[in-house]
Motif scaffolding. Structure first.
Motif, PDB file in Angstrom:
ATOM      1  N   GLY A  34       0.796  -1.217   0.000  1.00 15.82           N
ATOM      2  CA  GLY A  34       0.000   0.000   0.000  1.00 15.82           C
ATOM      3  C   GLY A  34       0.830   1.269   0.000  1.00 15.82           C
ATOM      4  N   THR A  35       2.140   1.169  -0.150  1.00 19.50           N
ATOM      5  CA  THR A  35       2.976   2.369  -0.132  1.00 19.50           C
ATOM      6  C   THR A  35       3.091   3.001  -1.504  1.00 19.50           C
ATOM      7  OG1 THR A  35       4.983   1.091  -0.528  1.00 19.50           O
ATOM      8  CG2 THR A  35       4.366   1.487   1.777  1.00 19.50           C
ATOM      9  N   ARG A  37      -7.561   4.824  -9.289  1.00 15.93           N
ATOM     10  CA  ARG A  37      -8.917   5.271  -8.914  1.00 15.93           C
ATOM     11  C   ARG A  37      -9.790   5.493 -10.147  1.00 15.93           C
ATOM     12  NH1 ARG A  37      -7.404   9.730  -4.270  1.00 15.93           N
ATOM     13  NH2 ARG A  37      -6.706   8.225  -2.708  1.00 15.93           N
ATOM     14  N   SER A  38      -9.231   6.146 -11.147  1.00 15.92           N
ATOM     15  CA  SER A  38      -9.954   6.383 -12.391  1.00 15.92           C
ATOM     16  C   SER A  38      -8.935   6.496 -13.518  1.00 15.92           C
ATOM     17  CB  SER A  38     -10.808   7.654 -12.314  1.00 15.92           C
ATOM     18  OG  SER A  38      -9.984   8.791 -12.162  1.00 15.92           O
ATOM     19  N   SER A  39      -9.392   6.193 -14.740  1.00 12.84           N
ATOM     20  CA  SER A  39      -8.458   6.237 -15.864  1.00 12.84           C
ATOM     21  C   SER A  39      -9.200   6.426 -17.173  1.00 12.84           C
ATOM     22  CB  SER A  39      -7.651   4.940 -15.920  1.00 12.84           C
ATOM     23  OG  SER A  39      -8.494   3.847 -16.245  1.00 12.84           O
ATOM     24  N   SER A  40      -8.436   6.860 -18.168  1.00 12.61           N
ATOM     25  CA  SER A  40      -8.924   6.879 -19.543  1.00 12.61           C
ATOM     26  C   SER A  40      -7.783   6.423 -20.433  1.00 12.61           C
ATOM     27  CB  SER A  40      -9.412   8.271 -19.957  1.00 12.61           C
ATOM     28  OG  SER A  40      -8.335   9.176 -20.059  1.00 12.61           O
ATOM     29  N   ALA A  75      -3.690   7.301  -5.524  1.00 13.62           N
ATOM     30  CA  ALA A  75      -3.611   8.024  -4.258  1.00 13.62           C
ATOM     31  C   ALA A  75      -2.474   9.034  -4.283  1.00 13.62           C
ATOM     32  CB  ALA A  75      -3.423   7.037  -3.107  1.00 13.62           C
ATOM     33  N   GLU A  76      -1.476   8.823  -5.144  1.00 13.02           N
ATOM     34  CA  GLU A  76      -0.327   9.732  -5.224  1.00 13.02           C
ATOM     35  C   GLU A  76      -0.554  10.921  -6.150  1.00 13.02           C
ATOM     36  OE1 GLU A  76       0.246   6.220  -5.481  1.00 13.02           O
ATOM     37  OE2 GLU A  76       0.569   6.327  -3.320  1.00 13.02           O
ATOM     38  N   GLY A  77      -1.607  10.896  -6.976  1.00 13.85           N
ATOM     39  CA  GLY A  77      -1.876  12.014  -7.878  1.00 13.85           C
ATOM     40  C   GLY A  77      -2.332  11.553  -9.246  1.00 13.85           C
ATOM     41  N   SER A  78      -2.298  12.490 -10.200  1.00 15.54           N
ATOM     42  CA  SER A  78      -2.716  12.220 -11.576  1.00 15.54           C
ATOM     43  C   SER A  78      -1.484  12.087 -12.461  1.00 15.54           C
ATOM     44  CB  SER A  78      -3.590  13.354 -12.101  1.00 15.54           C
ATOM     45  OG  SER A  78      -4.783  13.435 -11.351  1.00 15.54           O
ATOM     46  N   PHE A  79      -1.547  11.149 -13.419  1.00 17.91           N
ATOM     47  CA  PHE A  79      -0.397  10.856 -14.266  1.00 17.91           C
ATOM     48  C   PHE A  79      -0.854  10.615 -15.697  1.00 17.91           C
ATOM     49  CE2 PHE A  79       0.380   9.361  -9.993  1.00 17.91           C
ATOM     50  CZ  PHE A  79       1.607   9.933  -9.688  1.00 17.91           C
TER      51      PHE A  79
END
Length: 182
Positions: A79-80, A111-114, A168-172
């Protein structure tokens, strides 16, 4: 594995085992090793999954008194966020159940993706959201505006993708190429 020891559940003459009284042997796998003191080591960066290794324990005083057992280790992401999210760049949709769809490693942490896939002329051949490697996958068939009919298999070749995702760490954003082979 902290505090793991294969000797902790074994006894010799009804007593807890003293490592000096036994000979512990095993053949390391690519993932697991049973150390001489009975501890179990897992290779760094091992993928999630269930792994097994067998070992033999023999009495020093009576080398013919032996027993064999199997250790099962389940490797989970802690989970890290150390697990990389990677798009497999090879797709072989030929029905052999190997690389029949575009596999994205670590998709369970998203969490979400395209995902958008384009042919070499920049025409979208696939567009999808919340890719999950199970029900929502790119299997080499056209799902966008294309010269091939919708649901028709795309020809072998290089395709380009843009994969936007949030963890959880951000958007990429990941953009590269994939190769479809027949």
């Amino acid at each position: 594995i902290p505090d793991s020891n294969v000797l902790s559940n074994d006894t010799l003459n009804g007593e807890a085992i003293d490592p000096a009284d036994v000979i512990l042997t095993s053949t390391p796998t690519d993932v697991l090793t049973i150390n001489p003191d009975g501890s179990v080591s897992v290779e760094p960066d091992t993928a999630q999954g269930t792994y097994t290794i067998s070992y033999t324990i023999c009495e020093v005083a009576n080398p013919d008194n032996c027993d064999t057992a199997i250790v099962t280790v389940e490797v989970e992401n802690d989970g890290t966020g150390d697990e990389k999210i990677e798009v497999n760049q090879m797709l072989t949709p030929n029905g052999d159940l190997k690389n029949d769809f575009l596999f994205i490693r670590g998709v369970d942490k998203i969490r979400s993706s395209s995902l958008k896939i384009f042919n070499r002329w920049g025409v979208a051949v696939y567009e999808g959201t919340n890719y999950d490697n199970i029900n929502n996958v790119f299997d080499g068939r056209s799902r966008g505006r294309s010269s091939i009919g919708v649901n028709g298999y795309l020809p072998a070749g290089v395709y380009f993708y843009i994969f936007n995702y949030e963890t959880a760490e951000g958007s990429f954003t990941d953009s590269e190429y994939i190769y479809i082979s027949r």
